[in-house]
Design a protein around this motif. Structure first.
Motif, PDB file in Angstrom:
ATOM      1  N   LYS A 214       0.948  -1.069  -0.024  1.00 37.64           N
ATOM      2  CA  LYS A 214      -0.088  -0.084   0.000  1.00 37.64           C
ATOM      3  C   LYS A 214       0.942   1.192  -0.138  1.00 37.64           C
ATOM      4  O   LYS A 214       2.058   1.150   0.183  1.00 37.64           O
ATOM      5  CB  LYS A 214      -0.792   0.111   1.246  1.00 37.64           C
TER       6      LYS A 214
ATOM      7  N   ILE B 210      -4.875   4.788   5.503  1.00 35.90           N
ATOM      8  CA  ILE B 210      -5.214   3.212   4.762  1.00 35.90           C
ATOM      9  C   ILE B 210      -5.414   2.263   5.758  1.00 35.90           C
ATOM     10  O   ILE B 210      -6.207   1.495   5.792  1.00 35.90           O
ATOM     11  CB  ILE B 210      -4.182   3.065   3.805  1.00 35.90           C
TER      12      ILE B 210
ATOM     13  N   GLU C   8      -7.777   0.409   0.947  1.00 37.63           N
ATOM     14  CA  GLU C   8      -7.445   1.281  -0.327  1.00 37.63           C
ATOM     15  C   GLU C   8      -5.852   1.094  -0.356  1.00 37.63           C
ATOM     16  O   GLU C   8      -5.110   0.615   0.604  1.00 37.63           O
ATOM     17  CB  GLU C   8      -7.506   2.615   0.163  1.00 37.63           C
TER      18      GLU C   8
ATOM     19  N   TYR D 230      -3.391   6.479  -0.815  1.00 41.21           N
ATOM     20  CA  TYR D 230      -4.098   7.518  -0.328  1.00 41.21           C
ATOM     21  C   TYR D 230      -3.211   8.885  -0.464  1.00 41.21           C
ATOM     22  O   TYR D 230      -2.003   8.702   0.131  1.00 41.21           O
ATOM     23  CB  TYR D 230      -4.577   7.085   1.050  1.00 41.21           C
TER      24      TYR D 230
END
Lengths: 253, 253, 253, 253
Positions: free
Chosen positions: A214, A237, A244, A247
């Protein structure tokens, strides 16, 4: 525009083996302390250094001028057995900026040319009004639960290095850089990289090597604030249970 | 037998973001200074630490006993905002030793378990008469002329990282480990790895990714002397104009 | 006007003995590294710190604003097991400035008050146009020939400490401070001290304890340049075979 | 018998002003880091270093042999712009030991003799069975309540320096040394000093300059344990509301 500085130890290789090879522990301590030292000085002006290869370090230096660079060179000369040369470049993308920073320094002589010592080669500096840095702070989902606490330490290290290699390969094509910053964390100076492009890269890596990543993306006029915005993006996140992939947060000045 | 120690910062991840994320520069300085500090202390007993992931460091610690480990833990607790836990294991191969060191520490609780703090988990220590360390110091032929002085700094970094990834992949299958130690240098604790096997690995990498490597292999009863013999081995190869791929030196006690 | 900052470790005494006394070596390392660390950060803005008592450090900080001070506090909090509070004062003389800096911090609570943590108490900051620092770099004539190479190391240390005690006693009456900076060197922030007054003090000490001193006096709008001008002043005296007692240099901006 | 080592930076004075004077901040950082570095290495063998004049440091080194000393010299040479020479002496009293350590080094050439570099001059080493260290940890009663929280920081510094000067003057006559170790603390290597003699010295200072001191005295076969026993002695006095002036503790091996 992003400003990048290449910091290169002068004639380091030959020095380490003359007259005899230095103890490896001494070299490791020297390299780590030099990195910490340069980091502390560059951070005072909101820049950020990556250890890269230790004898060659890359830094995002928006906000640092010629005197700031000279001051660091002098401070290192006065306290270490070696000296450092620097090349500075600016461009739309981090890849281009470090390319220019390298070339302007290479033009002054080789890294092991005995006559090249403490060079400061500046191609250009970013004007305050043009200063912009985008940083992506990328990490591996649940690395502690899924790796650190379960498999051998070196296997975790191997997987993190594998993720680094795949990320580097894909990001460099987009003009972005990638540096390992410890644990399961990577920092990518990535001006000009779009959110969709980054998401696509993270998805591809998940598909290809089954490592879920991420990214918190931060934007500001300096490296420190951009990295910090990226950290906050990652926190967002995590609070959303990693639903997600990316971000983005921008710091308004 | 080789003795390896896993050094793990207790609950580091959560600490770095509580109450708010620390500035990245502060974390980079903390990690680099912790590594340099632990290195200096372990080196006093002829051991050698590799920064690995910084929050998880692997060390070859033949010659260090329980008190030596406790002393380092206490010294870090007294001077840093964090504490470290350690696991110690011994085996015929470095891979096995770090596997045991990891497991004995994992059994005491997770890296982010708030209740686990400053654990010293020793599975076994190498007896002086059984102590043996083999280290391969591997570097890239003429990296300065062929890369540093010609292509952009990040591209060189990328190629070095690529070589690391390929070396790791092949060495781990032989029970050997690999760590980047700066510049174009790698150190591989590799007890039980044969000279022929190592030559074959270097040749394969040259074929597969066109990166020419050479290795000085050192043997001794401790990490420091083994690494130093490896350095001397590399010097021998350089003096022979890199015609040899591997050169082995053993320190007689 | 000179600006001085008092840097105080919060609740340090009790911390060093809780739960048990820390090893003295760890405390000595912690104190020396904290001083070096704060020095490096303050020096980036041309200030200068003196280790003073290590748990209480005095700094000349003309040019450092509130954010600069906060940044240092945060950086220390993130990398050390302790925190620091700071008081800032300005005045015509260094003595008055540190007095104000101390009082404004004392008003926020005691150095060992558990509830007082990471206070930044600023009474006032020097405006750029009013900024002025006078520094006297004082050393002992021919200390190496006359002491270091002849008498026992501790006796030399004793004589240097004696000179320090006498210098402090006389300078404090003139509103000037004195700090030992290593070897046979002392640095005296001494705004408002006249050249004649300083010469008289050096002559008195030569008469009273038979230690011959000389002083280079520097003037500028910041501590770094004032100290440097003082260094150059000392060089001038040395080149004149120490015939002069005091040599003054001012940096024109 | 106590073993003391004089650690002297080679040709430091001239180096600091060649070709031009170094920035004072760089010198302060260099000196503090060198001290911390040597401390960390000597502490691994239970010795203890005092910063003394920074360019000349005195250490209690019972337990350190010739290789330990050489190792430290090499480690400094590999990581600093300067080198260090060392003299080692042993005697019944600390004063005698440092006198011998100084003489044996002075015989090898002057501190600023360009040709004298990285000398290790050992007059003698203490045999394990003869090894004995007595350390007095001396502090000022209630310095925080009576000074730090009430008077200006520099005045407290002045009083602490005054106490140091009086303590040095009296202890040196007894063959004992005295070093400031931060805050309101002093450490005195004092083999052969009797408890009555020490009490008398503390009482005299209280009478003469009205500064109330107390001392924890520790005895062991090494500096670290002796200092630690001294710390515990001070704690005993504190718990008794400072009714005792001196408290002695010996570590049984």
């Amino acid at each position: 525009m992003i400003q990048m500085t290449l910091i290169q130890i002068d004639n380091y290789g030959p020095w380490t083996v003359t007259p005899n090879p230095c103890n490896e522990s001494d070299l490791q301590i020297l390299q780590a302390e030099l990195f910490a030292d340069v980091q502390r000085q560059i951070a005072m002006k909101k820049g950020l250094v990556f250890y890269t290869r230790f004898d060659n370090m890359l830094a995002v230096t928006n906000g640092l001028n010629e005197e700031d660079h000279m001051r660091i060179q002098r401070s290192i000369r006065n306290r270490y057995p070696i000296t450092i040369s620097m090349g500075v470049g600016t461009a739309k993308t981090p890849y281009e900026a470090q390319k220019i920073a390298t070339e302007v320094l290479q033009n002054k002589g080789g890294a092991q040319a005995a006559e090249r010592k403490e060079i400061l080669a500046i191609d250009s500096l970013v004007k305050p009004e043009d200063s912009f840095v985008q940083m992506a702070h990328i990490d591996i989902n649940g690395v502690t639960d899924s790796l650190t606490d379960i498999i051998p330490a070196f296997d975790t290290n191997f997987l993190v290095n594998k993720a680094q290699h795949y990320l580097m390969t894909k990001l460099i094509e987009k003009g972005a850089l990638l540096f390992f910053i410890g644990g399961d964390n990577f920092m990518s100076p990535c001006n000009e990289l779009g959110t969709e492009e980054l998401m696509k890269i993270l998805e591809e890596i998940d598909d290809e090597i089954d490592i879920a990543l991420k990214a918190g993306v931060g934007r500001s006029d300096n490296a420190e604030d951009a990295a910090y915005m990226g950290d906050l993006g990652l926190e967002e996140i995590r609070e959303g249970n990693n639903e997600e992939l990316v971000y983005v947060l921008e710091k308004k000045n």
